[in-house]
Design a protein around this motif. Structure first.
Motif, PDB file in Angstrom:
ATOM      1  N   GLU A 166      -1.851 -11.580  -2.865  1.00  3.47           N
ATOM      2  CA  GLU A 166      -0.435 -11.063  -3.245  1.00  3.47           C
ATOM      3  C   GLU A 166       0.588 -10.699  -2.839  1.00  3.47           C
ATOM      4  N   VAL A 194       1.096  -1.587   0.081  1.00  6.88           N
ATOM      5  CA  VAL A 194       0.464   0.136   0.102  1.00  6.88           C
ATOM      6  C   VAL A 194       0.959   1.358  -0.458  1.00  6.88           C
ATOM      7  N   TYR A 195       2.269   1.546   0.704  1.00  5.52           N
ATOM      8  CA  TYR A 195       2.970   2.644   0.208  1.00  5.52           C
ATOM      9  C   TYR A 195       3.175   3.032  -1.260  1.00  5.52           C
ATOM     10  N   GLU A 230      -6.787   3.871  -6.488  1.00  5.61           N
ATOM     11  CA  GLU A 230      -5.656   4.055  -5.990  1.00  5.61           C
ATOM     12  C   GLU A 230      -5.715   5.626  -5.069  1.00  5.61           C
ATOM     13  N   LEU A 256      -9.332   2.062   0.300  1.00  8.79           N
ATOM     14  CA  LEU A 256      -8.366   0.829   1.294  1.00  8.79           C
ATOM     15  C   LEU A 256      -9.543   0.550   1.944  1.00  8.79           C
ATOM     16  N   LEU A 293      -4.248  -5.329   3.130  1.00  7.69           N
ATOM     17  CA  LEU A 293      -4.601  -4.312   3.152  1.00  7.69           C
ATOM     18  C   LEU A 293      -4.721  -3.634   1.756  1.00  7.69           C
ATOM     19  N   ARG A 294      -5.997  -4.229   1.142  1.00  5.20           N
ATOM     20  CA  ARG A 294      -6.137  -4.470  -0.559  1.00  5.20           C
ATOM     21  C   ARG A 294      -6.883  -2.452  -0.691  1.00  5.20           C
ATOM     22  N   TRP A 295      -6.580  -2.114  -2.107  1.00  4.52           N
ATOM     23  CA  TRP A 295      -7.300  -1.296  -2.738  1.00  4.52           C
ATOM     24  C   TRP A 295      -7.682  -1.332  -3.779  1.00  4.52           C
ATOM     25  N   PHE A 338       1.044   2.501  -3.142  1.00  3.80           N
ATOM     26  CA  PHE A 338      -0.007   1.653  -4.189  1.00  3.80           C
ATOM     27  C   PHE A 338       0.840   0.293  -5.291  1.00  3.80           C
TER      28      PHE A 338
END
Ligand SMILES: NC(=O)c1ccc[n+]([C@@H]2O[C@H](COP(=O)([O-])OP(=O)(O)OC[C@H]3O[C@@H](n4cnc5c(N)ncnc54)[C@H](OP(=O)(O)O)[C@@H]3O)[C@@H](O)[C@H]2O)c1
Length: 316
Positions: A108, A57-58, A91, A96, A86-88, A60
Motif C-alpha cells: 500500500e 479508498v477515497y 471498485e 472493501l 482498507l483494501r478492495w 479508489f
C-alpha cells in the motif's frame, strides 16, 4: 490561520485541515468536477491550510492522485496524511475489507507514494482497526517503513483506548483520527482523555457531520449517496432527526453572531480541549473561503453555555 503541533511530532498543522474524501467522488460522494476540486485545494493552500488528509479508498485512488497532482510543486510547504489498511478487489463498496498485515501495508505505501507523486508521506495512518491482524504486526511494519524514510510519522484512525495502549507497547503513534463534531461526541468519554494524557494529537473527522452541521438539511432530507447506507454517523434514523433539530437551534446562535452554522461548528470543535485540528471536506473554493472564517475568533462564554445546553438536550 492558526497552527498547532501534532502530538509528539514536529508537524505544525493548520487548525483546520483539508479533508479530501469528498473530492474523491464515487462510490461515496458526488463532486463538482476535477477543476472545482483542484481549485478548492489551491484555495485552501492560499488561505494558510497546510494539512491535507486523504486515503487510498477515497475514489479508489483518485483523491490521492488529484492531491498529488495539485500539490506537486508545493510539496515541501504541505503536510500530507494518507492511510493504509482498507483494501478492495473491485471498485465497489461491498468489496472493501480491513487489512493491515505486513504484506498488505508494504504494498500500500508504494501505491500511495506513486499516486501522490512524492517519495514520503508526513503522516501514515491505519484507517480502521483490522481485528484479524495483531497490532504488533501492523506497528512493526509501519516502523520498518518509517526507517526507510517513506513515512515520517505514524497515526491511527477509529482506534479504541485498548488498541492505542497496545500500539504504544511497540512504537510511537503521534495521532488519532476519530469522528468528532458537535453532534457526535462519543470520544469525550474515554478516548479524548487518553489522548490528552499520552500527548496523542486528535485529528477530528466529519467536523461538519458530513454536511449536517452546515444547516442545509432537514427531517425530510433523503440521502441517496453513502449517507443512506448507515456506514458511519447518523443520516436515516431518529438520531438524525434529533440532530437536525439541534442544528436548527445552533443556527439561531450562529446568526446572532453573524456566522454561518458551519463556521460556528468548526470554531466550537477547534477549541475543544485535546483537539489539534479539524478536517473539513469541501467541494469547491467558495466553501473553503466560507469555512476558513471559522478560525481566528472565540465563541462568547454565554453562547458556549447555550450551545452546550442545546447539544445535551436541555434546550430545544
Ligand atoms: N478516518 C476516517 O475513517 C474518516 C471518515 C470520514 C472522514 N474522514 C476525513 O474527514 C474529512 C471530513 O469529513 P467528511 O468528508 O465526512 O465531511 P465534513 O467535513 O463533515 O462535511 C463536508 C461536506 O459538507 C459540505 N460542505 C462543506 N462546507 C460547506 C459550506 N461552506 N457550505 C455548504 N456545504 C458545505 C460539502 O458537501 P456537499 O457540498 O456535497 O454538501 C462537504 O463535502 C474527510 O474528507 C476525510 O479526510 C476520515
Amino acid at each position: 490561520m492558526e497552527y498547532r503541533i501534532l502530538g509528539k511530532s514536529d508537524l505544525r498543522v493548520s487548525v483546520m485541515g483539508y479533508g479530501a474524501w469528498g473530492i474523491g467522488g464515487a462510490p461515496f460522494w458526488e463532486t463538482e468536477g476535477e477543476a472545482s476540486s483542484a481549485n478548492s485545494i489551491e484555495k485552501a493552500l492560499s488561505l494558510g491550510i497546510n494539512f491535507f488528509d486523504t486515503a487510498p479508498v477515497y475514489g479508489f485512488g483518485y483523491s490521492e492522485k488529484l492531491l498529488g497532482k495539485t500539490l506537486r510543486k508545493k510539496r515541501k510547504d504541505v503536510i500530507i496524511a494518507t492511510k493504509c489498511g482498507l483494501r478492495w478487489n473491485r471498485e465497489e463498496l461491498k468489496s472493501l475489507r480491513k487489512q493491515a498485515d505486513r504484506e498488505s501495508i508494504l504494498q500500500e505505501i508504494d501505491l500511495s507514494l506513486g499516486r501522490l507523486e512524492t517519495d514520503y508521506v508526513d503522516l501514515y495512518q491505519v484507517h480502521w482497526p483490522d481485528e484479524k491482524t495483531p497490532i504488533k504486526e501492523t506497528i512493526d511494519t509501519l516502523l520498518e517503513i518509517q526507517k526507510t524514510g517513506k513515512i515520517r510519522y505514524i497515526g491511527v484512525s477509529n482506534y479504541s483506548v485498548e488498541m492505542m495502549e497496545e500500539c504504544l507497547k511497540y512504537g510511537q503513534i503521534v495521532s488519532l483520527q476519530p469522528m468528532y463534531n458537535m453532534l457526535e461526541r462519543d470520544i469525550e468519554q474515554e478516548i479524548l482523555p487518553y489522548c490528552l494524557e499520552h500527548d496523542i494529537g486528535i485529528i477530528c473527522y466529519s467536523s461538519l457531520a458530513s454536511g449536517v452541521l452546515t444547516g442545509k438539511y432537514d427531517e425530510n432530507t433523503r440521502f441517496t449517496d453513502w449517507r443512506s447506507k448507515d456506514i458511519i454517523g447518523h443520516f436515516t434514523d431518529d438520531v438524525y432527526v434529533s440532530h437536525v433539530k439541534k442544528v436548527r437551534d445552533i443556527t439561531k446562535i450562529s446568526k446572532k453572531l453573524g456566522k454561518t452554522t458551519a463556521q460556528l461548528a468548526i470554531n466550537w470543535l477547534i477549541h475543544r480541549q485535546g483537539v489539534t485540528t479539524a478536517l473539513v471536506g469541501v467541494k469547491n473554493p467558495e466553501q473553503v473561503e466560507q469555512n476558513i472564517r471559522a478560525v481566528g475568533w472565540k465563541i462568547p462564554d454565554e453562547d458556549l453555555n447555550t450551545i452546550t445546553n442545546i447539544l445535551e438536550g436541555r434546550r430545544m
